[in-house]
Scaffold this active site. Structure first.
Site, PDB file in Angstrom:
ATOM      1  N   SER A 189      -7.250 -26.898 -17.221  1.00 58.82           N
ATOM      2  CA  SER A 189      -6.299 -26.949 -16.206  1.00 58.82           C
ATOM      3  C   SER A 189      -6.247 -28.039 -15.292  1.00 58.82           C
ATOM      4  CB  SER A 189      -6.071 -25.625 -15.506  1.00 58.82           C
ATOM      5  OG  SER A 189      -4.816 -25.363 -15.054  1.00 58.82           O
ATOM      6  N   ASP A 256       5.293 -13.118 -35.991  1.00 55.84           N
ATOM      7  CA  ASP A 256       4.033 -13.110 -36.289  1.00 55.84           C
ATOM      8  C   ASP A 256       3.796 -13.399 -37.732  1.00 55.84           C
ATOM      9  OD1 ASP A 256       1.533 -12.142 -36.700  1.00 55.84           O
ATOM     10  OD2 ASP A 256       1.525 -10.391 -35.739  1.00 55.84           O
ATOM     11  N   ASP A 259       3.455 -17.121 -40.212  1.00 54.06           N
ATOM     12  CA  ASP A 259       2.255 -18.054 -40.405  1.00 54.06           C
ATOM     13  C   ASP A 259       1.274 -17.333 -41.784  1.00 54.06           C
ATOM     14  OD1 ASP A 259       0.668 -15.828 -39.209  1.00 54.06           O
ATOM     15  OD2 ASP A 259       1.005 -16.610 -37.476  1.00 54.06           O
ATOM     16  N   VAL A 261      -0.329 -14.422 -41.620  1.00 56.02           N
ATOM     17  CA  VAL A 261      -1.117 -13.212 -41.566  1.00 56.02           C
ATOM     18  C   VAL A 261      -0.531 -12.451 -40.224  1.00 56.02           C
ATOM     19  CG1 VAL A 261      -3.466 -12.883 -40.621  1.00 56.02           C
ATOM     20  CG2 VAL A 261      -2.964 -14.836 -41.793  1.00 56.02           C
ATOM     21  N   ASP A 263      -1.248 -10.705 -37.275  1.00 51.99           N
ATOM     22  CA  ASP A 263      -2.432 -10.401 -36.380  1.00 51.99           C
ATOM     23  C   ASP A 263      -2.123 -10.635 -34.973  1.00 51.99           C
ATOM     24  OD1 ASP A 263      -1.645 -13.098 -36.142  1.00 51.99           O
ATOM     25  OD2 ASP A 263      -3.546 -13.903 -36.782  1.00 51.99           O
ATOM     26  N   VAL A 265      -0.434 -12.676 -33.289  1.00 56.99           N
ATOM     27  CA  VAL A 265      -0.290 -14.013 -33.124  1.00 56.99           C
ATOM     28  C   VAL A 265       0.577 -14.932 -33.504  1.00 56.99           C
ATOM     29  CG1 VAL A 265      -1.678 -16.281 -32.697  1.00 56.99           C
ATOM     30  CG2 VAL A 265      -2.796 -13.878 -32.328  1.00 56.99           C
ATOM     31  N   ASP A 417       0.103 -20.460 -23.665  1.00 54.01           N
ATOM     32  CA  ASP A 417      -0.216 -20.674 -22.355  1.00 54.01           C
ATOM     33  C   ASP A 417       0.839 -20.402 -21.330  1.00 54.01           C
ATOM     34  OD1 ASP A 417      -0.739 -22.108 -19.828  1.00 54.01           O
ATOM     35  OD2 ASP A 417      -1.800 -23.521 -20.749  1.00 54.01           O
ATOM     36  N   HIS A 453      -3.655 -19.299 -20.661  1.00 53.40           N
ATOM     37  CA  HIS A 453      -4.133 -20.515 -19.871  1.00 53.40           C
ATOM     38  C   HIS A 453      -5.868 -20.645 -19.754  1.00 53.40           C
ATOM     39  CE1 HIS A 453      -3.750 -24.037 -17.357  1.00 53.40           C
ATOM     40  NE2 HIS A 453      -4.162 -23.255 -16.449  1.00 53.40           N
TER      41      HIS A 453
HETATM   42 CA    CA Z   1       0.366 -14.299 -37.226  1.00 49.50          CA
END
Ligand code: CA
Ligand code: NAG
Ligand code: NAG
Ligand code: NAG
Ligand code: NAG
Ligand code: NAG
Ligand code: NAG
Ligand code: NAG
Length: 523
Positions: A189, A256, A259, A261, A263, A265, A417, A453
């Site tokens: 940061s 999600d 990509d 997968v 997960d 994310v 972030d 972050h």
């Molecule tokens: Ca994913």
């Protein structure tokens, strides 16, 4: 190539590889025993040195020499306190410069203790203002007539950083009889911005730099951080956290799998076109109250993601990536609101941004930012850049002197972030690469999907990136990947931009199931 496992790459591994460690007699840790540092263009005011024995930090007990150097720049009326902690036994021969956060140039003692626990001598500076308050500059930015204290801003932006490196090296030399073999910067940061400032302006201060989620482009992104609040003011809508959370969750659900997968994310935010307007009129439950997602609430999130635009519609700066929390309280997010009920909320600006606008741009700490119109916000950004970019922009893409000195640097940045726009870091790295297509030889950038972050989030967080900087500098071990681990135990070898981590086959929890590939559209 066999990747090292996350466990083998710990700081313990690095320090165990050292052949010799230095010990000193605590009796040499005294104001009389330590040579007074000589700091160019500064005047020493005071030096204190006392052994600290049996210092408790968590479960570790530390013995170190606590040196505080107080100095001033004559004529500038500042008083800077630089702290150096030096292990009394088993110094690993390295100096660590420890960075700050927000308006603070350093963190509290526990962060210094972590470096001492790894046998570094560690230096940190307060830059002439308190480091105990990081979210606003009230105690130091303005003088009694509301003029900006430019001397303290220079200290904060760059000057005190190089001086801390000079002091840390001289004090280490005095106590141990020889200076550090290598010096490393460690920050996130504001600490990341400090690392890049050192690489740009003081290319020989540190041999290796870990500059995470850097607060570079400071005069630009701090104004752009106000954009989410400005959007809510313009639309006269202040969605409660449950509404922005519902929109973020819907984006994660929609994107999600892009990509490869599932997960939790979004690793390919660049492929995610989820439109919040698709949720208009959907009913959600907020603390047992049914709430409809309004058109204006959905639009406000769409504009927060798009990022700051001028009143004529041109791009000014990036927005947050989809998946980043928008409202986690005003000390940690940009679209925060405060509510007395689910239907009665007001905006709650991120203090570091509103403080910058009020004190440094408007020089009116009481200014009511909700009154700003779009043209006024445009002019605030223009003034911020015109007045402060040369001081604290920290966006000089010329790192040739750092490269020439043999320096190595790693930046990583969480793609979820909520405070600093990862696209700003990518923008800087692209500019460095335009000047030097071989940038990867000495400086690598690792986007970290799903990470908030500096820490937290669903994504795998770099485990010990400083050790990878140390290995790069000392052993020539190029960080082909950055080892990371998520709270649920998933490991991932993060890939250097522009490569991304792509799932092949095997256990989705295991980093060995992924390879780095070029997928320019992912981020
Ligand atoms: Ca994913
Ligand atoms: C200080 O260090 C020097 C060199 O290591 C040593 O000879 C001397 O005895 C030490 N002095 C004290 C007071 O510990
Ligand atoms: C400290 O030690 C206790 C007992 O061994 C352990 O339960 C705890 O998790 C440790 N705390 C830290 C911060 O390591
Ligand atoms: C280190 O020294 C400074 C200056 O004397 C003092 O304020 C501080 O409390 C000391 N820190 C520790 C951990 O003893
Ligand atoms: C949402 O509901 C309002 C009021 O019932 C209606 O006028 C509007 O067309 C609806 N919008 C969408 C996108 O369904
Ligand atoms: C739009 O606004 C930006 C920023 O305020 C300004 O630099 C640019 O010249 C404007 N463009 C036009 C076409 O007016
Ligand atoms: C819901 O409850 C939490 C915890 O009590 C509170 O922090 C939050 O402000 C409430 N949300 C709304 C919309 O009232
Ligand atoms: C909304 O909350 C404020 C205080 O937070 C209160 O003064 C106001 O009366 C409330 N408005 C409504 C419509 O409940």
């Amino acid at each position: 190539m066999v990747l090292p496992t996350v466990r083998s790459l710990t700081s313990a591994y690095v320090s165990a590889a050292l052949l010799a460690a230095s010990a000193v007699n605590a009796g040499n840790c005294s104001a009389a025993g330590i040579a007074k540092p000589s700091i160019p263009e500064a005047q020493l005011l005071h030096l204190s040195a006392l052994p600290v024995v049996g210092y408790q930090n968590g479960n570790t007990t530390l013995d170190f020499c606590n040196v505080t150097v107080t100095y001033t720049h004559p004529g500038k009326n500042d008083a800077i306190h630089t702290t150096v902690w030096l292990p009394l036994s088993s110094w690993n021969g390295r100096l660590q410069g420890s960075g700050g956060g927000g308006y603070a140039m350093r963190h509290d003692d526990s962060v210094l203790a972590e470096a001492v626990a790894l046998d570094y001598s560690v230096v940190a500076t307060d830059g002439g203002h308190t480091y105990l308050v990081s979210e606003n500059s009230a105690t130091w930015s303005l003088d009694a007539s509301d003029h900006v204290n430019m001397a303290l801003l220079d200290d904060f932006a760059y000057l005190a950083l190089n001086e801390a490196a000079i002091i840390g090296k001289q004090i280490s030399h005095s106590l141990y009889g020889h200076g550090p073999s290598q010096s490393y910067w460690n920050g996130c940061s504001t600490g990341g911005r400090q690392g890049l400032m050192l690489a740009q302006r003081y290319p020989t201060a540190y041999n290796g730099i870990m500059a995470a989620a850097p607060a570079i482009n400071w005069p630009t992104f701090l104004v752009a951080e106000y954009w989410p609040q400005f959007v809510m003011n313009q639309l006269q809508t202040y969605p409660p956290t449950c509404v922005t959370d519902a929109i973020t969750s819907a984006a994660v659900s929609a994107c999600d799998s892009l990509d490869g997968v599932v997960d939790g994310v979004i690793s390919a935010p660049g492929l995610c076109n989820f439109d919040p307007l698709s949720l208009v009129n959907k009913t959600i439950t907020c603390n047992d109250t049914s709430v409809q997602i309004t058109q204006s609430a959905a639009l406000s999130v769409k504009l927060m993601w798009a990022g700051m635009r001028s009143s004529n519609g041109t791009f000014l700066w990036y927005g947050l990536e989809r998946g980043a929390p928008l409202s986690m309280g005003s000390d940690g997010s940009l679209g925060a609101t405060t509510c007395s009920s689910a239907l009665n909320c007001t905006g709650s600006p991120f203090a570091i941004s509103s403080d910058w606008i009020r004190r440094y741009i408007l020089q009116d700490p009481a200014f009511d930012l909700t009154t700003l119109d779009h043209a006024e916000l445009d002019s605030i950004l223009a003034r911020s850049i015109a007045e402060y970019d040369s001081i604290i922009g920290t966006d000089d893409p010329d790192l040739s002197a750092f490269k020439l000195a043999g320096g190595k640097m790693i930046t990583w940045h969480g793609l979820a972030d909520p405070l600093i726009f990862p696209k700003g870091t990518e923008h800087y790295y692209r500019r460095v690469q335009e000047r030097d297509p071989a940038v990867r030889d000495f400086y690598r950038f690792f986007p970290a999907p799903g990470v908030h972050h500096c820490e937290g989030g669903n994504g795998p967080v770099p485990v010990d990136p400083l050790s990878q900087v140390v290995e790069w500098v000392e052993d020539g071990v190029v960080p082909e990947t950055l080892l990371a681990q998520a709270a649920d135990g998933r490991t991932r070898a993060l890939c250097p931009w522009p490569l991304v981590s792509v799932y092949n086959s095997g256990d989705v929890m295991d980093e060995r199931s992924y390879t780095c590939e070029e997928q320019r559209t992912w981020f």
